[in-house]
Motif scaffolding. Sequence first.
Motif, PDB file in Angstrom:
ATOM      1  N   ALA A  38       0.930  -1.132   0.119  1.00 11.04           N
ATOM      2  CA  ALA A  38      -0.141  -0.010   0.019  1.00 11.04           C
ATOM      3  C   ALA A  38       0.913   1.418  -0.068  1.00 11.04           C
ATOM      4  N   SER A  39       1.988   1.281   0.764  1.00 13.19           N
ATOM      5  CA  SER A  39       2.655   2.361   0.896  1.00 13.19           C
ATOM      6  C   SER A  39       3.441   2.658  -0.515  1.00 13.19           C
ATOM      7  N   SER A  40       3.759   1.530  -1.323  1.00 14.80           N
ATOM      8  CA  SER A  40       4.509   1.698  -2.459  1.00 14.80           C
ATOM      9  C   SER A  40       3.897   2.234  -3.533  1.00 14.80           C
ATOM     10  N   LEU A  41       2.368   1.742  -3.490  1.00 14.86           N
ATOM     11  CA  LEU A  41       1.323   2.363  -4.330  1.00 14.86           C
ATOM     12  C   LEU A  41       0.999   3.794  -4.099  1.00 14.86           C
ATOM     13  N   VAL A  42       1.013   4.263  -2.819  1.00 18.24           N
ATOM     14  CA  VAL A  42       0.799   5.645  -2.614  1.00 18.24           C
ATOM     15  C   VAL A  42       2.028   6.385  -3.147  1.00 18.24           C
ATOM     16  N   LEU A  43       3.367   5.827  -3.017  1.00 17.76           N
ATOM     17  CA  LEU A  43       4.423   6.705  -3.191  1.00 17.76           C
ATOM     18  C   LEU A  43       4.325   6.763  -4.915  1.00 17.76           C
ATOM     19  N   PHE A  44       3.816   5.683  -5.558  1.00 16.32           N
ATOM     20  CA  PHE A  44       4.076   5.661  -7.021  1.00 16.32           C
ATOM     21  C   PHE A  44       3.015   6.495  -7.565  1.00 16.32           C
ATOM     22  N   ILE A  45       1.902   6.661  -7.131  1.00 20.80           N
ATOM     23  CA  ILE A  45       0.577   7.480  -7.348  1.00 20.80           C
ATOM     24  C   ILE A  45       1.239   8.951  -7.137  1.00 20.80           C
ATOM     25  N   THR A  46       1.731   9.110  -5.890  1.00 23.74           N
ATOM     26  CA  THR A  46       2.107  10.534  -5.642  1.00 23.74           C
ATOM     27  C   THR A  46       3.352  10.987  -6.741  1.00 23.74           C
ATOM     28  N   ALA A  47       4.308  10.143  -7.036  1.00 23.39           N
ATOM     29  CA  ALA A  47       5.364  10.515  -7.998  1.00 23.39           C
ATOM     30  C   ALA A  47       4.699  10.783  -9.203  1.00 23.39           C
ATOM     31  N   ALA A  48       3.829  10.073  -9.739  1.00 22.05           N
ATOM     32  CA  ALA A  48       3.103   9.925 -10.939  1.00 22.05           C
ATOM     33  C   ALA A  48       2.587  11.357 -11.055  1.00 22.05           C
ATOM     34  N   PHE A  49       1.623  11.750 -10.129  1.00 25.30           N
ATOM     35  CA  PHE A  49       0.991  13.043 -10.034  1.00 25.30           C
ATOM     36  C   PHE A  49       2.111  14.148 -10.253  1.00 25.30           C
ATOM     37  N   ASN A  50       3.209  14.101  -9.610  1.00 26.08           N
ATOM     38  CA  ASN A  50       4.061  15.446  -9.487  1.00 26.08           C
ATOM     39  C   ASN A  50       4.866  15.404 -10.739  1.00 26.08           C
ATOM     40  N   ILE A  51       5.178  14.174 -11.264  1.00 29.48           N
ATOM     41  CA  ILE A  51       5.909  14.222 -12.701  1.00 29.48           C
ATOM     42  C   ILE A  51       4.964  14.851 -13.831  1.00 29.48           C
ATOM     43  N   GLY A  52       3.615  14.287 -13.791  1.00 33.04           N
ATOM     44  CA  GLY A  52       2.560  14.695 -14.588  1.00 33.04           C
ATOM     45  C   GLY A  52       2.451  16.064 -14.497  1.00 33.04           C
ATOM     46  N   PHE A  53       2.315  16.673 -13.373  1.00 31.71           N
ATOM     47  CA  PHE A  53       1.980  18.208 -13.187  1.00 31.71           C
ATOM     48  C   PHE A  53       3.209  19.073 -13.462  1.00 31.71           C
ATOM     49  N   PHE A  54       4.393  18.558 -13.423  1.00 37.95           N
ATOM     50  CA  PHE A  54       5.837  19.240 -13.817  1.00 37.95           C
ATOM     51  C   PHE A  54       5.669  19.054 -15.314  1.00 37.95           C
ATOM     52  N   LEU A  55       5.328  18.186 -16.118  1.00 35.46           N
ATOM     53  CA  LEU A  55       5.591  18.066 -17.596  1.00 35.46           C
ATOM     54  C   LEU A  55       4.203  18.803 -18.313  1.00 35.46           C
ATOM     55  N   TYR A  56       2.993  18.795 -17.519  1.00 38.47           N
ATOM     56  CA  TYR A  56       1.823  19.239 -18.279  1.00 38.47           C
ATOM     57  C   TYR A  56       0.950  19.772 -16.954  1.00 38.47           C
ATOM     58  N   PRO A  57       1.180  21.068 -16.606  1.00 37.86           N
ATOM     59  CA  PRO A  57       0.581  21.695 -15.497  1.00 37.86           C
ATOM     60  C   PRO A  57      -0.859  22.065 -15.868  1.00 37.86           C
ATOM     61  N   THR A  58      -1.130  22.583 -17.067  1.00 40.55           N
ATOM     62  CA  THR A  58      -2.152  23.359 -17.602  1.00 40.55           C
ATOM     63  C   THR A  58      -3.576  22.867 -17.056  1.00 40.55           C
ATOM     64  N   PRO A  59      -3.875  21.225 -17.146  1.00 43.60           N
ATOM     65  CA  PRO A  59      -5.383  21.123 -16.612  1.00 43.60           C
ATOM     66  C   PRO A  59      -5.460  21.510 -15.116  1.00 43.60           C
ATOM     67  N   LEU A  60      -4.823  21.307 -14.440  1.00 48.11           N
ATOM     68  CA  LEU A  60      -4.796  21.449 -12.985  1.00 48.11           C
ATOM     69  C   LEU A  60      -4.770  22.832 -12.842  1.00 48.11           C
ATOM     70  N   LEU A  61      -3.820  23.736 -13.480  1.00 45.22           N
ATOM     71  CA  LEU A  61      -3.906  25.119 -13.183  1.00 45.22           C
ATOM     72  C   LEU A  61      -5.071  25.724 -13.717  1.00 45.22           C
ATOM     73  N   GLU A  62      -5.808  25.136 -14.825  1.00 48.38           N
ATOM     74  CA  GLU A  62      -6.905  25.789 -15.145  1.00 48.38           C
ATOM     75  C   GLU A  62      -8.276  25.401 -14.217  1.00 48.38           C
ATOM     76  N   MET A  63      -8.243  24.290 -13.470  1.00 52.12           N
ATOM     77  CA  MET A  63      -9.062  23.954 -12.575  1.00 52.12           C
ATOM     78  C   MET A  63      -9.121  24.896 -11.508  1.00 52.12           C
ATOM     79  N   ALA A  64      -7.955  25.204 -11.045  1.00 52.91           N
ATOM     80  CA  ALA A  64      -7.689  26.216  -9.815  1.00 52.91           C
ATOM     81  C   ALA A  64      -8.306  27.731 -10.379  1.00 52.91           C
ATOM     82  N   ARG A  65      -7.977  27.825 -11.547  1.00 52.79           N
ATOM     83  CA  ARG A  65      -8.292  29.274 -12.032  1.00 52.79           C
ATOM     84  C   ARG A  65      -9.823  29.183 -11.953  1.00 52.79           C
ATOM     85  N   LEU A  66     -10.406  28.146 -12.456  1.00 48.16           N
ATOM     86  CA  LEU A  66     -12.050  28.265 -12.538  1.00 48.16           C
ATOM     87  C   LEU A  66     -12.412  28.126 -11.063  1.00 48.16           C
TER      88      LEU A  66
END
Length: 76
Positions: A41-69
């Motif tokens: 379970a800890s490994s899964l949480v770490l993987f999901i968190t790392a994937a989210f951070n890398i995805g946000f670093f490479l393509y931040p537009t969707p999350l920033l658009e949701m925050a703006r809205l």
Amino acid sequence: YALAVIGVLTSVIAAYYYIRVVKIMYFDAAGAALDQDFSRASSLVLFITAAFNIGFFLYPTPLLEMARLAAVALFS
């Protein structure tokens, strides 16, 4: 009085937490906390968190658009 008691209790809890961190840093053996294996379970949480951070670093537009809205909806 109730707020003072709540403040003292939360301060004691916070002090316990931070003093424990200092104890681990300065008084425990180096790397002792890293000797234990991660659970699945800890490994899964770490993987999901790392994937989210890398995805946000490479393509931040969707999350920033949701925050703006959300900000527009909140402040208008």
